[in-house]
Design a protein around this motif. Structure first.
Motif, PDB file in Angstrom:
ATOM      1  N   ASP A   1     -27.887 -49.095   4.323  1.00 17.83           N
ATOM      2  CA  ASP A   1     -27.650 -50.406   3.718  1.00 17.83           C
ATOM      3  C   ASP A   1     -26.598 -51.193   4.483  1.00 17.83           C
ATOM      4  O   ASP A   1     -26.746 -52.411   4.697  1.00 17.83           O
ATOM      5  N   ASP A   2     -25.519 -50.522   4.884  1.00 17.19           N
ATOM      6  CA  ASP A   2     -24.476 -51.211   5.647  1.00 17.19           C
ATOM      7  C   ASP A   2     -25.006 -51.666   7.000  1.00 17.19           C
ATOM      8  O   ASP A   2     -24.643 -52.753   7.486  1.00 17.19           O
ATOM      9  N   TYR A   3     -25.844 -50.842   7.612  1.00 18.10           N
ATOM     10  CA  TYR A   3     -26.395 -51.216   8.919  1.00 18.10           C
ATOM     11  C   TYR A   3     -27.299 -52.441   8.785  1.00 18.10           C
ATOM     12  O   TYR A   3     -27.210 -53.375   9.594  1.00 18.10           O
ATOM     13  N   VAL A   4     -28.156 -52.447   7.794  1.00 15.42           N
ATOM     14  CA  VAL A   4     -29.027 -53.604   7.578  1.00 15.42           C
ATOM     15  C   VAL A   4     -28.193 -54.860   7.344  1.00 15.42           C
ATOM     16  O   VAL A   4     -28.492 -55.942   7.874  1.00 15.42           O
ATOM     17  N   SER A   5     -27.126 -54.734   6.561  1.00 20.63           N
ATOM     18  CA  SER A   5     -26.257 -55.889   6.317  1.00 20.63           C
ATOM     19  C   SER A   5     -25.627 -56.396   7.606  1.00 20.63           C
ATOM     20  O   SER A   5     -25.501 -57.606   7.817  1.00 20.63           O
TER      21      SER A   5
ATOM     22  N   VAL B   1     -36.307 -51.835  10.386  1.00 20.41           N
ATOM     23  CA  VAL B   1     -37.362 -50.863  10.103  1.00 20.41           C
ATOM     24  C   VAL B   1     -38.367 -50.824  11.253  1.00 20.41           C
ATOM     25  O   VAL B   1     -38.798 -49.745  11.682  1.00 20.41           O
ATOM     26  N   ALA B   2     -38.753 -51.977  11.774  1.00 22.35           N
ATOM     27  CA  ALA B   2     -39.694 -52.004  12.899  1.00 22.35           C
ATOM     28  C   ALA B   2     -39.115 -51.285  14.114  1.00 22.35           C
ATOM     29  O   ALA B   2     -39.842 -50.559  14.819  1.00 22.35           O
ATOM     30  N   MET B   3     -37.831 -51.457  14.364  1.00 22.74           N
ATOM     31  CA  MET B   3     -37.195 -50.771  15.484  1.00 22.74           C
ATOM     32  C   MET B   3     -37.178 -49.266  15.256  1.00 22.74           C
ATOM     33  O   MET B   3     -37.407 -48.482  16.187  1.00 22.74           O
TER      34      MET B   3
ATOM     35  N   THR C   1     -39.373 -43.937  16.630  1.00 23.33           N
ATOM     36  CA  THR C   1     -40.063 -42.705  16.237  1.00 23.33           C
ATOM     37  C   THR C   1     -41.329 -42.507  17.056  1.00 23.33           C
ATOM     38  O   THR C   1     -41.620 -41.396  17.536  1.00 23.33           O
ATOM     39  N   GLN C   2     -42.101 -43.568  17.228  1.00 22.29           N
ATOM     40  CA  GLN C   2     -43.318 -43.457  18.041  1.00 22.29           C
ATOM     41  C   GLN C   2     -42.997 -42.981  19.449  1.00 22.29           C
ATOM     42  O   GLN C   2     -43.680 -42.099  19.996  1.00 22.29           O
TER      43      GLN C   2
ATOM     44  N   ARG D   1     -46.859 -44.235   6.992  1.00 16.46           N
ATOM     45  CA  ARG D   1     -46.764 -45.147   5.853  1.00 16.46           C
ATOM     46  C   ARG D   1     -46.163 -46.491   6.268  1.00 16.46           C
ATOM     47  O   ARG D   1     -46.623 -47.559   5.840  1.00 16.46           O
ATOM     48  N   LEU D   2     -45.141 -46.445   7.097  1.00 18.51           N
ATOM     49  CA  LEU D   2     -44.499 -47.703   7.520  1.00 18.51           C
ATOM     50  C   LEU D   2     -45.408 -48.508   8.434  1.00 18.51           C
ATOM     51  O   LEU D   2     -45.432 -49.746   8.365  1.00 18.51           O
TER      52      LEU D   2
END
Length: 207
Positions: free
Chosen positions: A138-142, A151-153, A158-159, A185-186
């Protein structure tokens, strides 16, 4: 990677859109973990708007603002991917006569494992310690201000951990089944903007 920071020959800050990488590098320098830092990175689609002068240049500016002296910063401003971050930083250090037996590899939190796997493939002789900003999700997203981008990164990272060993770009890393499932899922939810799209036959199996 859960590495504990310790003194190394040099710190390499891997270029990205995320200035907390420069912040973490400056903090490690101030704590005596490396006498020299390399800021590496040109621009990318995710960093061009935030860092129009290039990732390494903006990293360097931030480090100087945080008290790192100019004499302790080397600039590598041509690398456009993690492999080039490492090979071009290594070439720069060799050209300046810096002896490197160990290094702090500083990256975004979700890139530590891929950065480590890339380093082990391209510079296996050096002892590496991974580091990143100690932040919750949460802190990173902020801090970044764009959850979809984060999330896309993460999905893209992961890929690459899954498919890049086949291409000889990184060492193989075990990816648990639950991570494969989360990745699938993502992707299904549309977080595909950072996927490697060529050679689609090698795209990871979704379990």
């Amino acid at each position: 990677m859960h590495h504990a920071p310790r003194p190394c020959s040099v710190a390499i800050a891997l270029g990205s859109h995320d200035l907390t990488v420069a912040d973490t590098t400056a903090d490690l320098y101030s704590r005596g973990m490396a006498p020299l830092v390399v800021m590496t990175g040109a621009t990318s689609p995710t960093s061009a708007a935030r860092m129009p002068l290039g990732e390494a240049v903006h990293y360097r500016r931030r480090a100087l603002e945080l008290g790192v002296p100019e004499s302790a910063v080397l600039l590598e401003s041509e690398a456009r991917n993690t492999g080039e971050n490492i090979t071009k930083s290594r070439a720069l250090l060799e050209s300046t006569g810096v002896e490197v037996t160990s290094l702090l590899l500083v990256s975004k939190p979700y890139e530590e494992r891929r950065a480590y796997a890339t380093l082990r493939k391209l510079w296996p002789s050096v002892d590496a310690v991974c580091a990143s900003a100690p932040m919750t999700y949460d802190d990173y997203v902020s801090a970044i201000g764009d959850e979809d981008l984060v999330v896309a990164m993460m999905v893209g990272a992961t890929q690459r951990i899954i498919i890049y060993p086949e291409r000889g770009l990184i060492i193989d890393q075990h990816v648990p089944a639950e991570i494969h499932a989360a990745y699938g899922r993502l992707c299904d939810r549309g977080f595909t903007g950072r996927l490697v799209r060529d050679e689609s036959r090698t795209e990871p199996r979704r379990v």
